[in-house]
Design a protein around this motif. Structure first.
Motif, PDB file in Angstrom:
ATOM      1  N   THR A  45      11.678  23.334 -37.250  1.00 14.05           N
ATOM      2  CA  THR A  45      10.734  22.259 -37.581  1.00 14.05           C
ATOM      3  C   THR A  45       9.793  22.724 -38.683  1.00 14.05           C
TER       4      THR A  45
ATOM      5  N   THR B 217       0.879  21.787 -29.297  1.00 18.62           N
ATOM      6  CA  THR B 217       1.891  20.917 -28.693  1.00 18.62           C
ATOM      7  C   THR B 217       2.217  19.810 -29.692  1.00 18.62           C
ATOM      8  N   PRO B 218       3.359  19.152 -29.542  1.00 18.29           N
ATOM      9  CA  PRO B 218       3.667  18.036 -30.440  1.00 18.29           C
ATOM     10  C   PRO B 218       2.579  16.960 -30.446  1.00 18.29           C
TER      11      PRO B 218
ATOM     12  N   ASP C  49      14.326  23.295 -33.210  1.00 14.60           N
ATOM     13  CA  ASP C  49      13.362  24.055 -32.427  1.00 14.60           C
ATOM     14  C   ASP C  49      12.101  24.201 -33.285  1.00 14.60           C
ATOM     15  N   ARG C  50      11.109  24.887 -32.764  1.00 15.24           N
ATOM     16  CA  ARG C  50       9.826  25.007 -33.488  1.00 15.24           C
ATOM     17  C   ARG C  50      10.018  25.681 -34.846  1.00 15.24           C
ATOM     18  N   GLU C  51      10.807  26.736 -34.897  1.00 18.62           N
ATOM     19  CA  GLU C  51      11.021  27.466 -36.154  1.00 18.62           C
ATOM     20  C   GLU C  51      11.687  26.581 -37.211  1.00 18.62           C
TER      21      GLU C  51
ATOM     22  N   GLN D 179       9.274  19.013 -22.130  1.00 17.15           N
ATOM     23  CA  GLN D 179       9.330  19.836 -23.338  1.00 17.15           C
ATOM     24  C   GLN D 179      10.309  20.991 -23.208  1.00 17.15           C
TER      25      GLN D 179
ATOM     26  N   PHE E  65      11.594  21.117 -29.913  1.00 12.35           N
ATOM     27  CA  PHE E  65      10.245  20.827 -30.391  1.00 12.35           C
ATOM     28  C   PHE E  65      10.240  19.644 -31.355  1.00 12.35           C
TER      29      PHE E  65
ATOM     30  N   LEU F  66       8.154  16.173 -31.142  1.00 11.46           N
ATOM     31  CA  LEU F  66       7.251  15.760 -32.210  1.00 11.46           C
ATOM     32  C   LEU F  66       7.580  14.337 -32.661  1.00 11.46           C
TER      33      LEU F  66
ATOM     34  N   LEU G  35       1.784  23.270 -36.360  1.00 12.47           N
ATOM     35  CA  LEU G  35       3.182  23.252 -35.926  1.00 12.47           C
ATOM     36  C   LEU G  35       3.569  24.570 -35.253  1.00 12.47           C
ATOM     37  N   LYS G  36       2.955  25.660 -35.679  1.00 13.37           N
ATOM     38  CA  LYS G  36       3.261  26.974 -35.095  1.00 13.37           C
ATOM     39  C   LYS G  36       2.694  27.119 -33.683  1.00 13.37           C
TER      40      LYS G  36
END
Length: 102
Positions: A46, A65-66, A42-44, A4, A9, A13, A61-62
């Motif tokens: 996504t 984990t995926p 990235d997470r943001e 990861q 992210f 996912l 999602l925030k």
């Protein structure tokens, strides 16, 4: 699956949905270009791609984990399918058990 820390992210996912055998969950919601952006997100970013999803999914999602996000999404889909089939069975059966009274 890659580590990861090495993968964005969104790529993790996407791979988690693939590993679960449910890549259709992604392909039903995103076109090719959006999927390519997801794989690099990235997470943001996504979160931005999932704009319009339920509050609960956005919270997952925030923080999760995926793999946890995928498990949650698939469980919600299962529960929705059960609710729909139960409602359909109830409406099909109820006239026989509870006939309309004059």
């Amino acid at each position: 699956m890659t580590n990861q820390e090495d993968s964005p992210f969104g790529a993790e996912l996407y791979e988690a949905f693939r590993a679960a055998g449910r890549l259709d969950f992604v392909t039903r919601r995103f076109n090719y270009d959006a999927i390519q952006r997801l794989k690099k997100a990235d997470r943001e970013h996504t979160l931005k791609l999932f704009q319009g999803a339920s509050w609960a999914i956005l919270q997952r999602l925030k923080a999760d984990t995926p793999q946890q996000v995928v498990e949650y999404c698939l469980e919600q889909e299962r529960q929705q399918a059960i609710a729909i089939s139960t409602a359909a069975m109830s409406s099909a059966i109820s006239p026989f058990f509870f006939p309309m009274l004059p």
